[in-house]
Design a protein around this motif. Structure first.
Motif, PDB file in Angstrom:
ATOM      1  N   ALA A  52     -25.614  30.688  -6.133  1.00  0.00           N
ATOM      2  CA  ALA A  52     -24.780  30.875  -7.328  1.00  0.00           C
ATOM      3  C   ALA A  52     -25.535  31.425  -8.538  1.00  0.00           C
ATOM      4  O   ALA A  52     -24.910  31.844  -9.510  1.00  0.00           O
ATOM      5  CB  ALA A  52     -24.123  29.549  -7.707  1.00  0.00           C
ATOM      6  N   ALA A  53     -26.878  31.421  -8.483  1.00  0.00           N
ATOM      7  CA  ALA A  53     -27.631  31.911  -9.645  1.00  0.00           C
ATOM      8  C   ALA A  53     -28.007  33.380  -9.495  1.00  0.00           C
ATOM      9  O   ALA A  53     -28.697  33.942 -10.351  1.00  0.00           O
ATOM     10  CB  ALA A  53     -28.883  31.061  -9.845  1.00  0.00           C
ATOM     11  N   GLY A  54     -27.563  34.012  -8.420  1.00  0.00           N
ATOM     12  CA  GLY A  54     -27.981  35.387  -8.149  1.00  0.00           C
ATOM     13  C   GLY A  54     -27.117  36.427  -8.836  1.00  0.00           C
ATOM     14  O   GLY A  54     -26.198  36.118  -9.608  1.00  0.00           O
ATOM     15  N   GLY A  55     -27.436  37.680  -8.506  1.00  0.00           N
ATOM     16  CA  GLY A  55     -26.715  38.811  -9.097  1.00  0.00           C
ATOM     17  C   GLY A  55     -25.231  38.764  -8.786  1.00  0.00           C
ATOM     18  O   GLY A  55     -24.392  39.090  -9.641  1.00  0.00           O
ATOM     19  N   ILE A  56     -24.862  38.395  -7.567  1.00  0.00           N
ATOM     20  CA  ILE A  56     -23.451  38.211  -7.225  1.00  0.00           C
ATOM     21  C   ILE A  56     -22.997  36.822  -7.674  1.00  0.00           C
ATOM     22  O   ILE A  56     -21.916  36.659  -8.255  1.00  0.00           O
ATOM     23  CB  ILE A  56     -23.229  38.339  -5.697  1.00  0.00           C
ATOM     24  CG1 ILE A  56     -23.591  39.738  -5.210  1.00  0.00           C
ATOM     25  CG2 ILE A  56     -21.781  37.999  -5.325  1.00  0.00           C
ATOM     26  CD1 ILE A  56     -23.700  39.857  -3.695  1.00  0.00           C
ATOM     27  N   GLY A  57     -23.834  35.832  -7.396  1.00  0.00           N
ATOM     28  CA  GLY A  57     -23.441  34.439  -7.616  1.00  0.00           C
ATOM     29  C   GLY A  57     -22.953  34.156  -9.032  1.00  0.00           C
ATOM     30  O   GLY A  57     -21.950  33.460  -9.217  1.00  0.00           O
ATOM     31  N   GLN A  58     -23.645  34.701 -10.033  1.00  0.00           N
ATOM     32  CA  GLN A  58     -23.274  34.371 -11.421  1.00  0.00           C
ATOM     33  C   GLN A  58     -21.890  34.901 -11.817  1.00  0.00           C
ATOM     34  O   GLN A  58     -21.048  34.136 -12.270  1.00  0.00           O
ATOM     35  CB  GLN A  58     -24.350  34.855 -12.390  1.00  0.00           C
ATOM     36  CG  GLN A  58     -25.653  34.079 -12.241  1.00  0.00           C
ATOM     37  CD  GLN A  58     -26.563  34.221 -13.442  1.00  0.00           C
ATOM     38  OE1 GLN A  58     -26.105  34.321 -14.576  1.00  0.00           O
ATOM     39  NE2 GLN A  58     -27.861  34.219 -13.211  1.00  0.00           N
ATOM     40  N   PRO A  59     -21.638  36.215 -11.656  1.00  0.00           N
ATOM     41  CA  PRO A  59     -20.276  36.660 -11.997  1.00  0.00           C
ATOM     42  C   PRO A  59     -19.213  36.066 -11.070  1.00  0.00           C
ATOM     43  O   PRO A  59     -18.082  35.828 -11.500  1.00  0.00           O
ATOM     44  CB  PRO A  59     -20.347  38.188 -11.863  1.00  0.00           C
ATOM     45  CG  PRO A  59     -21.580  38.487 -11.079  1.00  0.00           C
ATOM     46  CD  PRO A  59     -22.521  37.355 -11.315  1.00  0.00           C
ATOM     47  N   LEU A  60     -19.595  35.786  -9.836  1.00  0.00           N
ATOM     48  CA  LEU A  60     -18.650  35.152  -8.906  1.00  0.00           C
ATOM     49  C   LEU A  60     -18.294  33.753  -9.407  1.00  0.00           C
ATOM     50  O   LEU A  60     -17.120  33.345  -9.394  1.00  0.00           O
ATOM     51  CB  LEU A  60     -19.295  35.102  -7.511  1.00  0.00           C
ATOM     52  CG  LEU A  60     -18.585  34.346  -6.403  1.00  0.00           C
ATOM     53  CD1 LEU A  60     -17.174  34.872  -6.189  1.00  0.00           C
ATOM     54  CD2 LEU A  60     -19.382  34.463  -5.090  1.00  0.00           C
TER      55      LEU A  60
END
Ligand SMILES: NC(=O)c1ccc[n+]([C@@H]2O[C@H](COP(=O)([O-])OP(=O)(O)OC[C@H]3O[C@@H](n4cnc5c(N)ncnc54)[C@H](O)[C@@H]3O)[C@@H](O)[C@H]2O)c1
Ligand SMILES: O=C(O)C[C@H](O)C(=O)O
Length: 356
Positions: A52-60
């Motif tokens: 959840a802290a990644g490039g996808i994870g955060q906006p997701l």
């Protein structure tokens, strides 16, 4: 003016109870529980994002916090989960957000979840194929799926981590080993291919992309991404040049972003959008909405391969129907044969990673 003794005590008490990364307040504190906001605790769905802290994870995570179908949102990562959780938890939407940091908190992140979304793993850099990510991401997906098998075996699982053509078979094999495998609940996310196809086709036709529906079947890498341009809605036709241009652009959409980002990763924002569109479809299916149909990479008998992406109908038990490919034109038939050859190898690679 300095706060009075009483006020200082109250502030100290509140600070003691705000305990990131798990931003819950304890019942005994006399403070109102953070969970009270989750009116949907019983009516909404519980969703975990792993990575959840990644490039996808955060906006997701941000977009899932805005989804009214979500009552509880668990954010798990091996880094920075407390920061992302603190940030997202200030949004004044219904879902309660809790953060979980590191392997020792994986099980707590997963217990009771209805839907688990997995964008954990490394992204491509220019010059790499998705398969080049296998060595790192295969192990990550395997470990996360072992946690799912143990803690929420009935959850719907959305796999985003690449190479999807191999990570979905890995997840299936982990669940099979654990005795929890339900093919109806495991879906590889290929929605970004559909989102791109709708966008690029709309550009060529000069219409609004929201009016376009392009089925994209096969898998999620290069030639395995097979847009069925003969089945576009609204019905339309393309010249051979347009067909070549569109097929190429859709198959190489990921590489287009990787090259534009020049070493800073792959698609994150459009992927978060696509992942939320897909997760929302899964949740609407779980809620019992009729006619929820999306493309996904799933266990399938549509071809002779054990996994294949095609249109699926989502319902209360996950995948309730897998649609056949429908009539293909000559260039799609050729594309299908190419796609199947590469897919077969990627699927086998994923299965034997867990079996060995
Ligand atoms: N399916 C698709 O259409 C699609 C589209 C875009 C990207 N992807 C894939 O999604 C993955 C993530 O991309 P990104 O841009 O967010 O990468 P990123 O590096 O920005 O983020 C990945 C996150 O995963 C976390 N992570 C690593 N190991 C973990 C573990 N064991 N448990 C939990 N979290 C862990 C990292 O700490 C990081 O926060 C990549 O594999 C990428 O190729 C798939
Ligand atoms: O291309 C990538 O590596 C990421 C993703 O699979 C995409 O299609 O954008």
């Amino acid at each position: 003016m300095q706060p009075s003794g009483d006020v200082n005590q109250r502030i100290a008490r509140i600070s003691a109870h705000l305990n990131p990364p798990n931003l819950q307040m304890e019942e005994s504190s006399g403070l109102r529980q953070a969970n009270c906001r989750a009116k949907g605790g019983s009516s909404g769905f519980k969703v975990a994002i792993l990575g959840a802290a990644g490039g996808i994870g955060q906006p997701l995570a941000m977009l899932m916090k805005m989804n009214p179908l979500v009552s509880v949102l668990h954010l798990y990562d091996v880094v920075n989960a407390p920061g992302v959780t603190a940030d997202i938890s200030h949004m004044d939407t219904g879902a309660v957000v809790r953060g979980f940091l590191g392997q020792k908190e994986l099980e707590n992140a997963l217990i009771g979840m209805d839907l688990v979304i997995i964008p954990a793993g490394v992204p491509r850099k220019p010059g790499m194929t998705r398969d080049d990510l296998f060595n790192i991401n295969a192990g990550i997906v395997k470990t996360l799926c072992e946690g799912i098998a143990k803690c929420c075996p009935k959850a719907i699982v959305n796999v985003i981590s690449n190479p999807v053509n191999s990570t979905v078979p890995i997840a299936a094999e982990v669940f099979r080993k654990a005795g929890t495998y339900d093919p109806k609940r495991l879906l590889g996310v290929t929605m970004l291919d559909v989102v791109r196809a709708n966008t690029f086709v709309a550009e060529v036709l000069g219409i609004d992309p929201r009016e376009v529906d392009v089925p994209v079947v096969g898998g999620h890498a290069g030639v395995t991404i097979l847009p069925l341009l003969s089945q576009v809605k609204p019905p339309c036709s393309f010249t051979p040049e347009e067909t070549d241009y569109l097929t190429n652009r859709i198959q190489n959409g990921g590489t287009e972003v990787v090259e534009a980002k020049a070493g800073a990763g792959s698609a994150t924002l459009s992927m978060a959008y696509a992942a939320v569109k897909f997760a929302d479809a899964c949740l609407r299916g779980l809620r019992g909405d009729a006619g929820v149909v999306e493309c996904a990479f799933v266990a399938s008998q549509v071809t002779e391969l054990p996994f294949f992406a095609s249109k699926v109908r989502l319902g209360r038990t996950g995948i309730e129907e897998i649609y056949p490919l429908g009539p293909l034109n000559e260039s799609e038939r050729v594309g299908l044969e190419k796609a199947k050859k590469e897919l077969a190898a990627s699927i086998e690679k994923g299965i034997s990673f867990v079996k060995k």
